[in-house]
Design a protein around this motif. Structure first.
Motif, PDB file in Angstrom:
ATOM      1  N   LEU A 267       1.146  -1.272  -0.200  1.00 47.05           N
ATOM      2  CA  LEU A 267       0.239  -0.091   0.369  1.00 47.05           C
ATOM      3  C   LEU A 267       0.443   1.524   0.534  1.00 47.05           C
ATOM      4  O   LEU A 267       1.662   1.012   0.873  1.00 47.05           O
ATOM      5  N   VAL A 268       0.716   2.007  -1.093  1.00 47.37           N
ATOM      6  CA  VAL A 268       1.658   3.609  -0.943  1.00 47.37           C
ATOM      7  C   VAL A 268       0.635   4.787  -1.479  1.00 47.37           C
ATOM      8  O   VAL A 268      -0.646   4.604  -1.767  1.00 47.37           O
ATOM      9  N   GLN A 269       0.588   5.454  -0.573  1.00 45.10           N
ATOM     10  CA  GLN A 269       0.187   7.014  -1.302  1.00 45.10           C
ATOM     11  C   GLN A 269       0.283   7.461  -2.701  1.00 45.10           C
ATOM     12  O   GLN A 269       1.382   7.123  -3.367  1.00 45.10           O
ATOM     13  N   ALA A 270      -0.280   8.052  -3.117  1.00 48.17           N
ATOM     14  CA  ALA A 270      -0.245   8.475  -4.911  1.00 48.17           C
ATOM     15  C   ALA A 270       0.713   8.905  -4.502  1.00 48.17           C
ATOM     16  O   ALA A 270       1.403   9.851  -3.620  1.00 48.17           O
ATOM     17  N   GLY A 271       1.679   9.127  -5.415  1.00 51.36           N
ATOM     18  CA  GLY A 271       2.966  10.048  -5.621  1.00 51.36           C
ATOM     19  C   GLY A 271       4.267   9.228  -5.369  1.00 51.36           C
ATOM     20  O   GLY A 271       5.198   9.856  -5.605  1.00 51.36           O
ATOM     21  N   GLY A 272       3.948   7.967  -4.773  1.00 50.29           N
ATOM     22  CA  GLY A 272       5.309   7.521  -4.071  1.00 50.29           C
ATOM     23  C   GLY A 272       5.044   6.346  -5.084  1.00 50.29           C
ATOM     24  O   GLY A 272       5.277   6.028  -6.535  1.00 50.29           O
ATOM     25  N   SER A 273       6.341   5.418  -4.622  1.00 54.94           N
ATOM     26  CA  SER A 273       7.225   4.888  -5.297  1.00 54.94           C
ATOM     27  C   SER A 273       7.376   3.071  -4.981  1.00 54.94           C
ATOM     28  O   SER A 273       7.025   2.377  -3.269  1.00 54.94           O
TER      29      SER A 273
ATOM     30  N   LEU B 233       3.560   6.978  -8.780  1.00 60.36           N
ATOM     31  CA  LEU B 233       2.087   6.197  -8.707  1.00 60.36           C
ATOM     32  C   LEU B 233       0.989   6.776  -9.174  1.00 60.36           C
ATOM     33  O   LEU B 233       0.250   7.931  -7.916  1.00 60.36           O
ATOM     34  N   LYS B 234      -0.160   6.409  -9.289  1.00 54.06           N
ATOM     35  CA  LYS B 234      -1.518   7.086  -9.419  1.00 54.06           C
ATOM     36  C   LYS B 234      -2.523   5.680  -8.563  1.00 54.06           C
ATOM     37  O   LYS B 234      -1.979   4.822  -9.092  1.00 54.06           O
ATOM     38  N   PRO B 235      -3.578   6.480  -8.540  1.00 51.49           N
ATOM     39  CA  PRO B 235      -4.520   5.264  -7.778  1.00 51.49           C
ATOM     40  C   PRO B 235      -4.768   4.212  -8.973  1.00 51.49           C
ATOM     41  O   PRO B 235      -5.060   3.156  -8.269  1.00 51.49           O
ATOM     42  N   GLU B 236      -5.171   4.473 -10.092  1.00 51.87           N
ATOM     43  CA  GLU B 236      -5.068   3.896 -11.293  1.00 51.87           C
ATOM     44  C   GLU B 236      -4.203   2.687 -11.509  1.00 51.87           C
ATOM     45  O   GLU B 236      -4.958   2.101 -12.292  1.00 51.87           O
TER      46      GLU B 236
ATOM     47  N   GLN C  17      -0.272  -7.721  -5.205  1.00 52.28           N
ATOM     48  CA  GLN C  17      -0.994  -7.005  -5.076  1.00 52.28           C
ATOM     49  C   GLN C  17      -0.617  -4.993  -4.622  1.00 52.28           C
ATOM     50  O   GLN C  17       0.672  -4.938  -4.119  1.00 52.28           O
ATOM     51  N   VAL C  18      -0.388  -4.477  -5.819  1.00 53.31           N
ATOM     52  CA  VAL C  18      -0.091  -2.943  -5.296  1.00 53.31           C
ATOM     53  C   VAL C  18      -1.551  -2.391  -5.320  1.00 53.31           C
ATOM     54  O   VAL C  18      -1.872  -2.274  -6.062  1.00 53.31           O
ATOM     55  N   THR C  19      -1.538  -1.244  -4.289  1.00 50.92           N
ATOM     56  CA  THR C  19      -2.799  -0.848  -3.589  1.00 50.92           C
ATOM     57  C   THR C  19      -2.351   0.584  -3.274  1.00 50.92           C
ATOM     58  O   THR C  19      -1.505   1.208  -2.662  1.00 50.92           O
ATOM     59  N   VAL C  20      -2.249   1.564  -3.839  1.00 44.94           N
ATOM     60  CA  VAL C  20      -2.115   3.033  -4.710  1.00 44.94           C
ATOM     61  C   VAL C  20      -3.445   4.043  -3.691  1.00 44.94           C
ATOM     62  O   VAL C  20      -4.951   3.945  -4.298  1.00 44.94           O
ATOM     63  N   SER C  21      -3.522   4.135  -2.769  1.00 42.78           N
ATOM     64  CA  SER C  21      -4.253   5.496  -1.645  1.00 42.78           C
ATOM     65  C   SER C  21      -4.143   6.849  -2.624  1.00 42.78           C
ATOM     66  O   SER C  21      -3.518   7.109  -2.728  1.00 42.78           O
ATOM     67  N   SER C  22      -5.314   7.632  -2.984  1.00 40.86           N
ATOM     68  CA  SER C  22      -5.562   9.111  -3.191  1.00 40.86           C
ATOM     69  C   SER C  22      -5.372   9.857  -2.059  1.00 40.86           C
ATOM     70  O   SER C  22      -5.466   9.589  -0.682  1.00 40.86           O
TER      71      SER C  22
END
Length: 119
Positions: free
Chosen positions: A11-17, A86-89, A114-119
């Motif tokens: 799990l990573v926030q948007a903009g992360g790597s 990274l983007k939520p999409e 699993q890769v999950t990007v939160s906004s």
């Protein structure tokens, strides 16, 4: 027996790597082009990127171009996917796969990560 093992998702926030790894057992990875695909529930598995046997040639889906980088370390029988900005999409299960020399999938896939990007 061929086995591909992906790791590095999370799990990573948007903009992360994130950096994904795919270790291949039972095949000498240097003999094959390799690829990363991704899939979200209810949709077809989609192409993300692929790399030639030598690593000198790569291709990317337009949606990830400039943000993702595929690489390989044939000595370690490992393929990597560096994902930046990274983007939520980008949220999906990411799979690595072995390709034929004509760049089509062989049908050998890992279990996915699993890769999950939160906004």
């Amino acid at each position: 027996q061929v086995q591909l093992v992906e790791s590095g998702g999370g799990l990573v926030q948007a903009g992360g790597s994130l950096r994904l790894s795919c270790v291949v057992n039972g095949r000498t990875v240097s003999s094959y082009p390799m690829a990363w695909f991704r899939q979200v529930p209810g949709k077809e598995r989609e192409f993300v990127t692929r790399i030639s046997r030598s690593g000198l040639s790569t291709e990317y889906a337009d949606s990830v171009k400039g943000r993702f980088t595929i690489s390989r370390d044939n000595a370690k029988n490992t393929v990597y996917l560096q994902m930046n900005s990274l983007k939520p999409e980008d949220t999906a299960v990411y799979y690595c796969g072995i390709l034929r020399t004509d760049w089509e999938p062989t049908g050998y896939w890992g279990q996915g990560t699993q890769v999950t990007v939160s906004s």
